[in-house]
Design a protein around this motif. Structure first.
Motif, PDB file in Angstrom:
ATOM      1  N   ALA A  54       0.824  -1.208   0.000  1.00  0.00           N
ATOM      2  CA  ALA A  54       0.000   0.000   0.000  1.00  0.00           C
ATOM      3  C   ALA A  54       0.861   1.262   0.000  1.00  0.00           C
ATOM      4  O   ALA A  54       0.599   2.208  -0.754  1.00  0.00           O
ATOM      5  CB  ALA A  54      -0.926   0.002   1.208  1.00  0.00           C
ATOM      6  N   LEU A  55       1.900   1.280   0.821  1.00  0.00           N
ATOM      7  CA  LEU A  55       2.741   2.477   0.896  1.00  0.00           C
ATOM      8  C   LEU A  55       3.565   2.652  -0.377  1.00  0.00           C
ATOM      9  O   LEU A  55       3.866   3.783  -0.768  1.00  0.00           O
ATOM     10  CB  LEU A  55       3.646   2.403   2.125  1.00  0.00           C
ATOM     11  CG  LEU A  55       2.929   2.322   3.477  1.00  0.00           C
ATOM     12  CD1 LEU A  55       3.912   2.561   4.622  1.00  0.00           C
ATOM     13  CD2 LEU A  55       1.769   3.292   3.557  1.00  0.00           C
ATOM     14  N   ALA A  56       3.919   1.549  -1.016  1.00  0.00           N
ATOM     15  CA  ALA A  56       4.612   1.655  -2.307  1.00  0.00           C
ATOM     16  C   ALA A  56       3.706   2.356  -3.321  1.00  0.00           C
ATOM     17  O   ALA A  56       4.169   3.220  -4.083  1.00  0.00           O
ATOM     18  CB  ALA A  56       5.013   0.273  -2.806  1.00  0.00           C
ATOM     19  N   VAL A 106      -5.815  -1.082   8.209  1.00  0.00           N
ATOM     20  CA  VAL A 106      -6.593  -0.006   7.592  1.00  0.00           C
ATOM     21  C   VAL A 106      -6.381   1.296   8.355  1.00  0.00           C
ATOM     22  O   VAL A 106      -6.134   2.355   7.763  1.00  0.00           O
ATOM     23  CB  VAL A 106      -8.086  -0.379   7.544  1.00  0.00           C
ATOM     24  CG1 VAL A 106      -8.932   0.835   7.177  1.00  0.00           C
ATOM     25  CG2 VAL A 106      -8.326  -1.510   6.558  1.00  0.00           C
ATOM     26  N   ALA A 107      -6.462   1.220   9.686  1.00  0.00           N
ATOM     27  CA  ALA A 107      -6.262   2.412  10.509  1.00  0.00           C
ATOM     28  C   ALA A 107      -4.854   2.971  10.345  1.00  0.00           C
ATOM     29  O   ALA A 107      -4.654   4.194  10.279  1.00  0.00           O
ATOM     30  CB  ALA A 107      -6.543   2.093  11.980  1.00  0.00           C
ATOM     31  N   PHE A 112      -1.174   7.054   8.357  1.00  0.00           N
ATOM     32  CA  PHE A 112       0.035   7.386   7.605  1.00  0.00           C
ATOM     33  C   PHE A 112      -0.259   8.480   6.582  1.00  0.00           C
ATOM     34  O   PHE A 112       0.480   9.468   6.467  1.00  0.00           O
ATOM     35  CB  PHE A 112       0.556   6.126   6.911  1.00  0.00           C
ATOM     36  CG  PHE A 112       1.705   6.376   5.978  1.00  0.00           C
ATOM     37  CD1 PHE A 112       3.009   6.395   6.446  1.00  0.00           C
ATOM     38  CD2 PHE A 112       1.484   6.604   4.616  1.00  0.00           C
ATOM     39  CE1 PHE A 112       4.071   6.634   5.592  1.00  0.00           C
ATOM     40  CE2 PHE A 112       2.536   6.842   3.756  1.00  0.00           C
ATOM     41  CZ  PHE A 112       3.838   6.863   4.236  1.00  0.00           C
ATOM     42  N   GLN A 113      -1.333   8.316   5.829  1.00  0.00           N
ATOM     43  CA  GLN A 113      -1.652   9.287   4.786  1.00  0.00           C
ATOM     44  C   GLN A 113      -2.015  10.647   5.352  1.00  0.00           C
ATOM     45  O   GLN A 113      -1.739  11.682   4.746  1.00  0.00           O
ATOM     46  CB  GLN A 113      -2.793   8.761   3.914  1.00  0.00           C
ATOM     47  CG  GLN A 113      -2.426   7.505   3.135  1.00  0.00           C
ATOM     48  CD  GLN A 113      -3.529   7.089   2.193  1.00  0.00           C
ATOM     49  OE1 GLN A 113      -3.594   7.527   1.060  1.00  0.00           O
ATOM     50  NE2 GLN A 113      -4.418   6.243   2.682  1.00  0.00           N
ATOM     51  N   LYS A 166       8.688   0.295   8.950  1.00  0.00           N
ATOM     52  CA  LYS A 166       8.624  -0.827   9.875  1.00  0.00           C
ATOM     53  C   LYS A 166       7.241  -0.871  10.513  1.00  0.00           C
ATOM     54  O   LYS A 166       6.668   0.169  10.852  1.00  0.00           O
ATOM     55  CB  LYS A 166       9.695  -0.699  10.963  1.00  0.00           C
ATOM     56  CG  LYS A 166      11.133  -0.783  10.443  1.00  0.00           C
ATOM     57  CD  LYS A 166      11.409  -2.147   9.830  1.00  0.00           C
ATOM     58  CE  LYS A 166      12.833  -2.281   9.325  1.00  0.00           C
ATOM     59  NZ  LYS A 166      13.039  -3.546   8.596  1.00  0.00           N
ATOM     60  N   THR A 167       6.729  -2.085  10.690  1.00  0.00           N
ATOM     61  CA  THR A 167       5.410  -2.245  11.305  1.00  0.00           C
ATOM     62  C   THR A 167       5.513  -2.901  12.674  1.00  0.00           C
ATOM     63  O   THR A 167       4.577  -3.554  13.130  1.00  0.00           O
ATOM     64  CB  THR A 167       4.499  -3.082  10.390  1.00  0.00           C
ATOM     65  OG1 THR A 167       5.158  -4.323  10.074  1.00  0.00           O
ATOM     66  CG2 THR A 167       4.188  -2.343   9.101  1.00  0.00           C
TER      67      THR A 167
END
Length: 199
Positions: A54-56, A106-107, A112-113, A166-167
């Motif tokens: 998703a972040l990519a 999802v949260a 992040f966005q 990192k998660t």
């Protein structure tokens, strides 16, 4: 005498391989020498892979001078998460744990966005690299090469920055950031060592 580059390309080591060896040499032997596939997958790996996808997509949109669509980025995460959960290897977690992880993802993507400072420029996304390894005793190149993938390379406030997401449940402490093998490897891969790392 060293092998030609095209022959050496198949022989490589990565941060994951080295960390596996340091944690458990037997696991390293079974996984990377014998080639025995794992019997199951861990939820954190599935979660992390989906977040990275998703972040990519978020950075790819910025690289194209587009504002990422928040809903689309979330959908990319949920689709990737579902696909990972349906993979060939079973997950040991039950449906409730998977649902909870998906909701957290999802949260996290939404947060992040909302909060990430937009880079001035995105130079690369999911950038692979290869480093030659030198035998410290002989000074000769060894057969294996060191490989990895950098999440993103961006420009911020006049500096080029390597971005690694990192998660983990907790933020890395400063000593881990300064001494972790992955950080050292990625800085070694940065052109002329002129980039700084953002985790």
């Amino acid at each position: 005498m060293t092998l030609p580059l095209q022959e050496r390309a198949e022989l490589h080591v990565s941060v994951s391989q080295i960390k596996t060896f340091l944690l458990c040499p037997h696991r390293y032997f079974m996984r990377y020498v014998r080639g025995v596939p794992p019997e199951s997958r861990a939820l954190p790996l599935v979660f992390g892979s989906a977040i990275h996808e998703a972040l990519a997509a978020f950075y790819v949109a910025l690289q194209a001078d587009l504002e990422p669509d928040p809903e689309q980025i979330v959908t990319i995460f949920t689709d990737a998460f579902d696909a990972e959960c349906k993979g060939d290897l079973p997950l040991v977690e039950d449906e409730a744990a998977l649902g909870e992880a998906k909701d957290k993802g999802v949260a996290l993507v939404q947060l992040f966005q909302e909060q990430i400072e937009r880079p001035h420029k995105v130079l690369a996304v999911e950038q692979p690299f290869i480093l030659d390894l030198v035998d410290a005793r002989s000074g000769l190149l060894v057969e294996e090469q060191f490989t990895g993938v950098i999440d993103a390379i961006i420009e911020m406030h006049g500096q080029r920055v390597l971005v690694e997401h990192k998660t983990a449940a907790r933020k890395w402490p400063q000593d881990q950031l300064e001494n972790d093998l992955q950080v050292s490897a990625y800085l070694a891969a940065s052109p002329a060592h002129c980039l700084r790392l953002q985790c």
